[in-house]
Design a protein around this motif. Structure first.
Motif, short mmCIF file in Angstrom:
data_model
loop_
_atom_site.label_atom_id
_atom_site.label_comp_id
_atom_site.label_asym_id
_atom_site.label_seq_id
_atom_site.Cartn_x
_atom_site.Cartn_y
_atom_site.Cartn_z
N VAL A 58 41.71 97.94 7.23
CA VAL A 58 41.65 99.13 6.38
C VAL A 58 43.00 99.82 6.31
O VAL A 58 43.50 100.17 5.23
N LYS A 59 43.63 100.03 7.45
CA LYS A 59 44.92 100.73 7.46
C LYS A 59 45.98 99.97 6.68
O LYS A 59 46.74 100.56 5.90
N GLU A 60 46.04 98.66 6.88
CA GLU A 60 47.07 97.86 6.22
C GLU A 60 46.81 97.68 4.73
O GLU A 60 47.70 97.27 3.98
N SER A 61 45.59 97.99 4.28
CA SER A 61 45.29 97.93 2.85
C SER A 61 45.53 99.27 2.16
O SER A 61 45.30 99.40 0.96
N GLY A 62 45.97 100.26 2.93
CA GLY A 62 46.30 101.56 2.36
C GLY A 62 45.20 102.59 2.46
O GLY A 62 45.32 103.69 1.89
N GLY A 63 44.12 102.30 3.17
CA GLY A 63 43.01 103.24 3.27
C GLY A 63 43.21 104.31 4.32
O GLY A 63 43.99 104.14 5.27
N LYS A 121 52.39 94.52 8.00
CA LYS A 121 52.55 93.36 7.12
C LYS A 121 51.52 93.28 6.00
O LYS A 121 51.51 92.32 5.23
N GLY A 122 50.64 94.28 5.90
CA GLY A 122 49.65 94.28 4.84
C GLY A 122 48.37 93.56 5.22
O GLY A 122 48.27 92.93 6.27
N LYS A 157 43.33 101.04 23.70
CA LYS A 157 43.07 102.03 22.66
C LYS A 157 42.94 101.33 21.31
O LYS A 157 43.63 100.35 21.04
N LEU A 158 42.06 101.89 20.46
CA LEU A 158 41.97 101.39 19.09
C LEU A 158 43.32 101.45 18.38
O LEU A 158 43.66 100.56 17.59
N SER A 159 44.08 102.51 18.64
CA SER A 159 45.35 102.70 17.95
C SER A 159 46.40 101.66 18.31
O SER A 159 47.43 101.56 17.66
N SER A 160 46.14 100.85 19.35
CA SER A 160 47.11 99.83 19.75
C SER A 160 46.79 98.46 19.14
O SER A 160 47.44 97.47 19.47
N ILE A 161 45.79 98.39 18.25
CA ILE A 161 45.45 97.12 17.61
C ILE A 161 46.58 96.70 16.68
O ILE A 161 47.03 97.48 15.84
N THR A 162 47.02 95.48 16.84
CA THR A 162 48.13 94.95 16.03
C THR A 162 47.69 93.88 15.03
O THR A 162 48.40 93.64 14.05
N ASP A 163 46.55 93.25 15.28
CA ASP A 163 46.12 92.14 14.45
C ASP A 163 44.59 92.12 14.37
O ASP A 163 43.91 92.45 15.34
N ILE A 193 48.16 86.50 15.25
CA ILE A 193 47.31 86.42 14.06
C ILE A 193 46.89 84.97 13.79
O ILE A 193 45.76 84.72 13.33
N GLU A 194 47.75 84.02 14.09
CA GLU A 194 47.39 82.61 13.91
C GLU A 194 46.31 82.19 14.89
O GLU A 194 45.42 81.40 14.55
N ILE A 195 46.37 82.72 16.11
CA ILE A 195 45.34 82.42 17.11
C ILE A 195 43.99 82.98 16.66
O ILE A 195 42.97 82.29 16.71
N LEU A 196 43.99 84.22 16.19
CA LEU A 196 42.75 84.83 15.72
C LEU A 196 42.18 84.09 14.52
O LEU A 196 40.97 83.88 14.41
N ARG A 197 43.05 83.67 13.61
CA ARG A 197 42.58 82.96 12.41
C ARG A 197 41.98 81.60 12.77
O ARG A 197 40.95 81.19 12.23
N GLU A 198 42.61 80.92 13.70
CA GLU A 198 42.08 79.61 14.11
C GLU A 198 40.75 79.78 14.85
O GLU A 198 39.80 79.01 14.61
N ALA A 199 40.66 80.77 15.73
CA ALA A 199 39.40 81.01 16.43
C ALA A 199 38.29 81.35 15.44
O ALA A 199 37.16 80.86 15.55
N SER A 200 38.62 82.15 14.44
CA SER A 200 37.64 82.54 13.44
C SER A 200 37.21 81.34 12.60
O SER A 200 36.03 81.19 12.26
N ASN A 201 38.15 80.49 12.27
CA ASN A 201 37.84 79.25 11.54
C ASN A 201 36.86 78.38 12.32
O ASN A 201 35.93 77.80 11.75
#
Length: 265
Positions: free
Chosen positions: A221-226, A135-136, A111-117, A4-12
């Motif tokens: 969406v999933k981690e926000s409860g949707g 983790k929300g 698979k989409l279902s294997s997305i973790t971050d 998640i830190e790698i993705l956030r830095e790349a996005s930044n």
């Protein structure tokens, strides 16, 4: 460094490199059709190259599935897949309409279902939506949830762009039945707004949406409860192929899902 830190830095880094590009002549250009099938624009290429350069810099062992660049193997022993739509809402970005984003996700399997971050960054202001499995979901550093209360105005996001006559006829009652409908032109960012509780339902039943457009949105969406379902109301899943096209509905709860689905012909 966690994924998640790698993705956030790349996005930044995308945000820093394109925030002054949108709406300028330099944003456009025609670089042919990318792997996803749309015309690649300069702003798309700049954003994707930013991510590829960063992943190479930190030697992150993965396979990148980019909307423009296609499949890029950065290791013979990858840890998983980076699913990238570096600019979602390219038409908005080129024109300077302030609604476009970057979408980056990590999946351990094909698979989409294997997305973790996943990370979605609003490239007009730098707001970052992100989530890791179990983790929300967060907007910047504040946890977000789908709409929890009965809304004052029920807002339904619905993408019918390029939809068939049959689809438009099916969806017509939603427009007719006093729903406040919205479509802004960037599915990933609209999924993030839904996860934040600003929309109650988001629908795309066109069978056109690519995996790159929704990968990060799925985990957020999933981690926000949707609820996130396919057109047959089964849990949304698909392989990560470039040929894959999906339909989906995201709903804040079962009650509003049932209400909206009862209106669709």
């Amino acid at each position: 460094m966690e994924v998640i830190e790698i993705l956030r830095e790349a996005s930044n880094r995308i945000y820093k490199n394109v925030k002054d590009l949108a709406g300028t002549e330099e944003a456009a250009g025609d670089f042919g059709r990318g792997a996803g099938g749309d015309i690649s624009r300069n702003i798309d290429i700049t954003a994707e190259q930013t991510v590829l350069d960063y992943l190479k810099e930190i030697k992150f062992e993965c396979i990148v599935l980019g909307e423009e660049c296609g499949r890029v193997e950065l290791s013979d022993n990858p840890k998983g897949y980076i699913i990238m739509d570096a600019i979602d809402g390219s038409a908005n970005a080129v024109r300077g309409v302030p609604f476009f984003c970057s979408s980056l996700a990590f999946a351990t399997e094909n698979k989409l279902s294997s997305i973790t971050d996943g990370v979605i960054t609003d490239l007009t202001n730098g707001d970052m939506y992100w989530a890791s499995e179990g983790k929300g979901s967060f907007l910047n550093e504040k946890q977000i949830k789908v709409q929890q209360k009965e809304p004052i105005y029920k807002i339904v996001g619905i993408n019918t762009s390029g939809g068939s006559n049959e689809l438009m006829q099916r969806m017509y009652p939603i427009f007719q039945n006093h729903n406040h409908t919205r479509h802004f032109g960037a599915n990933a960012l609209e999924m993030a707004l839904f996860a934040r509780g600003l929309m109650d339902v988001f629908i795309d039943f066109r069978d056109k949406i690519r995996i790159q457009d929704i990968a990060a949105g799925c985990i957020i969406v999933k981690e926000s409860g949707g609820l996130l379902l396919d057109a047959d109301l089964n849990p949304l899943d698909a392989d990560l192929s470039y040929e894959t096209r999906v339909s989906f509905i995201a709903a804040a709860n079962q009650k509003i899902l049932d209400e909206i689905m009862s209106q669709i012909n």
